[in-house]
Design a protein around this motif. Structure first.
Motif, PDB file in Angstrom:
ATOM      1  N   PRO A   1       8.118 -24.853 -26.837  1.00 52.05           N
ATOM      2  CA  PRO A   1       7.999 -26.272 -26.496  1.00 52.05           C
ATOM      3  C   PRO A   1       7.038 -27.011 -27.418  1.00 52.05           C
ATOM      4  O   PRO A   1       6.012 -26.468 -27.829  1.00 52.05           O
ATOM      5  CB  PRO A   1       7.479 -26.257 -25.056  1.00 52.05           C
ATOM      6  N   ALA A   2       7.416 -28.222 -27.737  1.00 52.19           N
ATOM      7  CA  ALA A   2       6.542 -29.075 -28.544  1.00 52.19           C
ATOM      8  C   ALA A   2       5.468 -29.665 -27.649  1.00 52.19           C
ATOM      9  O   ALA A   2       5.708 -29.928 -26.471  1.00 52.19           O
ATOM     10  CB  ALA A   2       7.360 -30.184 -29.190  1.00 52.19           C
ATOM     11  N   PRO A   3       4.282 -29.898 -28.205  1.00 60.39           N
ATOM     12  CA  PRO A   3       3.230 -30.525 -27.406  1.00 60.39           C
ATOM     13  C   PRO A   3       3.575 -31.978 -27.086  1.00 60.39           C
ATOM     14  O   PRO A   3       4.293 -32.633 -27.841  1.00 60.39           O
ATOM     15  CB  PRO A   3       1.997 -30.444 -28.307  1.00 60.39           C
ATOM     16  N   VAL A   4       3.082 -32.464 -25.981  1.00 64.98           N
ATOM     17  CA  VAL A   4       3.256 -33.866 -25.616  1.00 64.98           C
ATOM     18  C   VAL A   4       2.212 -34.665 -26.394  1.00 64.98           C
ATOM     19  O   VAL A   4       1.041 -34.307 -26.436  1.00 64.98           O
ATOM     20  CB  VAL A   4       3.067 -34.062 -24.096  1.00 64.98           C
ATOM     21  N   VAL A   5       2.667 -35.729 -27.022  1.00 71.87           N
ATOM     22  CA  VAL A   5       1.768 -36.528 -27.852  1.00 71.87           C
ATOM     23  C   VAL A   5       2.115 -38.003 -27.676  1.00 71.87           C
ATOM     24  O   VAL A   5       3.272 -38.358 -27.445  1.00 71.87           O
ATOM     25  CB  VAL A   5       1.880 -36.095 -29.340  1.00 71.87           C
ATOM     26  N   ASP A   6       1.121 -38.851 -27.764  1.00 69.64           N
ATOM     27  CA  ASP A   6       1.350 -40.296 -27.747  1.00 69.64           C
ATOM     28  C   ASP A   6       1.793 -40.705 -29.153  1.00 69.64           C
ATOM     29  O   ASP A   6       0.994 -40.705 -30.087  1.00 69.64           O
ATOM     30  CB  ASP A   6       0.078 -41.056 -27.356  1.00 69.64           C
TER      31      ASP A   6
ATOM     32  N   ALA B   1       4.492 -21.592 -42.811  1.00 69.91           N
ATOM     33  CA  ALA B   1       4.292 -20.399 -41.988  1.00 69.91           C
ATOM     34  C   ALA B   1       5.266 -19.294 -42.388  1.00 69.91           C
ATOM     35  O   ALA B   1       4.923 -18.110 -42.367  1.00 69.91           O
ATOM     36  CB  ALA B   1       4.450 -20.753 -40.510  1.00 69.91           C
ATOM     37  N   THR B   2       6.484 -19.673 -42.770  1.00 69.09           N
ATOM     38  CA  THR B   2       7.464 -18.692 -43.243  1.00 69.09           C
ATOM     39  C   THR B   2       6.944 -17.985 -44.488  1.00 69.09           C
ATOM     40  O   THR B   2       7.016 -16.760 -44.604  1.00 69.09           O
ATOM     41  CB  THR B   2       8.816 -19.372 -43.544  1.00 69.09           C
ATOM     42  N   LEU B   3       6.406 -18.766 -45.430  1.00 70.38           N
ATOM     43  CA  LEU B   3       5.866 -18.185 -46.659  1.00 70.38           C
ATOM     44  C   LEU B   3       4.660 -17.292 -46.387  1.00 70.38           C
ATOM     45  O   LEU B   3       4.380 -16.375 -47.162  1.00 70.38           O
ATOM     46  CB  LEU B   3       5.506 -19.289 -47.649  1.00 70.38           C
ATOM     47  N   ASP B   4       3.963 -17.564 -45.299  1.00 67.26           N
ATOM     48  CA  ASP B   4       2.820 -16.731 -44.897  1.00 67.26           C
ATOM     49  C   ASP B   4       3.264 -15.472 -44.169  1.00 67.26           C
ATOM     50  O   ASP B   4       2.428 -14.651 -43.793  1.00 67.26           O
ATOM     51  CB  ASP B   4       1.855 -17.519 -44.010  1.00 67.26           C
ATOM     52  N   GLY B   5       4.572 -15.329 -43.926  1.00 66.29           N
ATOM     53  CA  GLY B   5       5.092 -14.137 -43.267  1.00 66.29           C
ATOM     54  C   GLY B   5       5.029 -14.175 -41.752  1.00 66.29           C
ATOM     55  O   GLY B   5       5.124 -13.134 -41.093  1.00 66.29           O
ATOM     56  N   ALA B   6       4.901 -15.348 -41.176  1.00 66.44           N
ATOM     57  CA  ALA B   6       4.797 -15.490 -39.718  1.00 66.44           C
ATOM     58  C   ALA B   6       6.131 -15.201 -39.036  1.00 66.44           C
ATOM     59  O   ALA B   6       7.198 -15.359 -39.640  1.00 66.44           O
ATOM     60  CB  ALA B   6       4.331 -16.904 -39.371  1.00 66.44           C
ATOM     61  N   GLY B   7       6.061 -14.831 -37.792  1.00 63.78           N
ATOM     62  CA  GLY B   7       7.257 -14.648 -36.983  1.00 63.78           C
ATOM     63  C   GLY B   7       7.830 -15.983 -36.565  1.00 63.78           C
ATOM     64  O   GLY B   7       7.216 -17.036 -36.768  1.00 63.78           O
ATOM     65  N   LEU B   8       9.008 -15.938 -35.952  1.00 61.64           N
ATOM     66  CA  LEU B   8       9.707 -17.182 -35.609  1.00 61.64           C
ATOM     67  C   LEU B   8       8.899 -18.072 -34.672  1.00 61.64           C
ATOM     68  O   LEU B   8       8.790 -19.282 -34.905  1.00 61.64           O
ATOM     69  CB  LEU B   8      11.071 -16.873 -34.993  1.00 61.64           C
ATOM     70  N   ALA B   9       8.318 -17.521 -33.628  1.00 57.24           N
ATOM     71  CA  ALA B   9       7.551 -18.340 -32.678  1.00 57.24           C
ATOM     72  C   ALA B   9       6.366 -19.007 -33.373  1.00 57.24           C
ATOM     73  O   ALA B   9       6.078 -20.193 -33.134  1.00 57.24           O
ATOM     74  CB  ALA B   9       7.068 -17.496 -31.508  1.00 57.24           C
ATOM     75  N   GLU B  10       5.698 -18.286 -34.245  1.00 60.48           N
ATOM     76  CA  GLU B  10       4.552 -18.856 -34.965  1.00 60.48           C
ATOM     77  C   GLU B  10       5.008 -19.924 -35.961  1.00 60.48           C
ATOM     78  O   GLU B  10       4.326 -20.944 -36.148  1.00 60.48           O
ATOM     79  CB  GLU B  10       3.789 -17.746 -35.692  1.00 60.48           C
ATOM     80  N   ARG B  11       6.160 -19.707 -36.589  1.00 60.28           N
ATOM     81  CA  ARG B  11       6.692 -20.725 -37.519  1.00 60.28           C
ATOM     82  C   ARG B  11       7.029 -22.011 -36.776  1.00 60.28           C
ATOM     83  O   ARG B  11       6.722 -23.109 -37.245  1.00 60.28           O
ATOM     84  CB  ARG B  11       7.929 -20.196 -38.242  1.00 60.28           C
ATOM     85  N   LEU B  12       7.663 -21.874 -35.608  1.00 56.47           N
ATOM     86  CA  LEU B  12       7.985 -23.057 -34.807  1.00 56.47           C
ATOM     87  C   LEU B  12       6.716 -23.778 -34.354  1.00 56.47           C
ATOM     88  O   LEU B  12       6.638 -25.009 -34.395  1.00 56.47           O
ATOM     89  CB  LEU B  12       8.838 -22.667 -33.604  1.00 56.47           C
ATOM     90  N   SER B  13       5.723 -23.025 -33.939  1.00 57.73           N
ATOM     91  CA  SER B  13       4.449 -23.632 -33.517  1.00 57.73           C
ATOM     92  C   SER B  13       3.776 -24.358 -34.669  1.00 57.73           C
ATOM     93  O   SER B  13       3.201 -25.437 -34.485  1.00 57.73           O
ATOM     94  CB  SER B  13       3.516 -22.557 -32.955  1.00 57.73           C
ATOM     95  N   ALA B  14       3.839 -23.783 -35.862  1.00 52.17           N
ATOM     96  CA  ALA B  14       3.248 -24.438 -37.032  1.00 52.17           C
ATOM     97  C   ALA B  14       3.983 -25.740 -37.350  1.00 52.17           C
ATOM     98  O   ALA B  14       3.359 -26.746 -37.701  1.00 52.17           O
ATOM     99  CB  ALA B  14       3.285 -23.496 -38.234  1.00 52.17           C
ATOM    100  N   GLY B  15       5.291 -25.731 -37.207  1.00 55.43           N
ATOM    101  CA  GLY B  15       6.060 -26.955 -37.417  1.00 55.43           C
ATOM    102  C   GLY B  15       5.710 -28.019 -36.401  1.00 55.43           C
ATOM    103  O   GLY B  15       5.518 -29.196 -36.741  1.00 55.43           O
ATOM    104  N   HIS B  16       5.594 -27.617 -35.141  1.00 56.36           N
ATOM    105  CA  HIS B  16       5.196 -28.566 -34.092  1.00 56.36           C
ATOM    106  C   HIS B  16       3.810 -29.144 -34.371  1.00 56.36           C
ATOM    107  O   HIS B  16       3.579 -30.347 -34.198  1.00 56.36           O
ATOM    108  CB  HIS B  16       5.179 -27.882 -32.723  1.00 56.36           C
ATOM    109  N   ALA B  17       2.886 -28.296 -34.789  1.00 57.95           N
ATOM    110  CA  ALA B  17       1.514 -28.759 -35.046  1.00 57.95           C
ATOM    111  C   ALA B  17       1.486 -29.787 -36.173  1.00 57.95           C
ATOM    112  O   ALA B  17       0.777 -30.806 -36.082  1.00 57.95           O
ATOM    113  CB  ALA B  17       0.622 -27.573 -35.377  1.00 57.95           C
ATOM    114  N   ALA B  18       2.248 -29.536 -37.228  1.00 61.72           N
ATOM    115  CA  ALA B  18       2.283 -30.486 -38.343  1.00 61.72           C
ATOM    116  C   ALA B  18       2.913 -31.806 -37.905  1.00 61.72           C
ATOM    117  O   ALA B  18       2.412 -32.889 -38.226  1.00 61.72           O
ATOM    118  CB  ALA B  18       3.052 -29.883 -39.515  1.00 61.72           C
ATOM    119  N   ALA B  19       4.016 -31.736 -37.168  1.00 60.15           N
ATOM    120  CA  ALA B  19       4.669 -32.955 -36.691  1.00 60.15           C
ATOM    121  C   ALA B  19       3.765 -33.725 -35.734  1.00 60.15           C
ATOM    122  O   ALA B  19       3.719 -34.957 -35.777  1.00 60.15           O
ATOM    123  CB  ALA B  19       5.989 -32.611 -36.008  1.00 60.15           C
TER     124      ALA B  19
END
Length: 64
Positions: A4-9, A27-45
């Motif tokens: 899940p993506a975080p709730v943000v204003d 995160a993919t280039l860092d060798g992260a797993g899928l859940a960590e890659r998705l979390s990194a994408g959410h954090a950046a967005a």
């Protein structure tokens, strides 16, 4: 897999997709797993969504 993506204003939606992709790919280039890659994408967005427009309105450009 669902992370899940975080709730943000949201201040400005432009660029959120690009930010998600960059976080995911970094995160993919860092060798992260899928859940960590998705979390990194959410954090950046999440960061991008809370920043006001990166450019002034078109009417203000060139009016100096």
């Amino acid at each position: 897999m669902f992370v899940p993506a975080p709730v943000v204003d949201v201040v400005e939606p432009v660029g959120a997709g690009d930010a998600f992709a960059s976080g995911f790919l970094a995160a993919t280039l860092d060798g992260a797993g899928l859940a960590e890659r998705l979390s990194a994408g959410h954090a950046a967005a999440e960061r991008v969504l809370t920043i006001a427009a990166d450019l002034p309105p078109l009417a203000a450009i060139g009016s100096d």
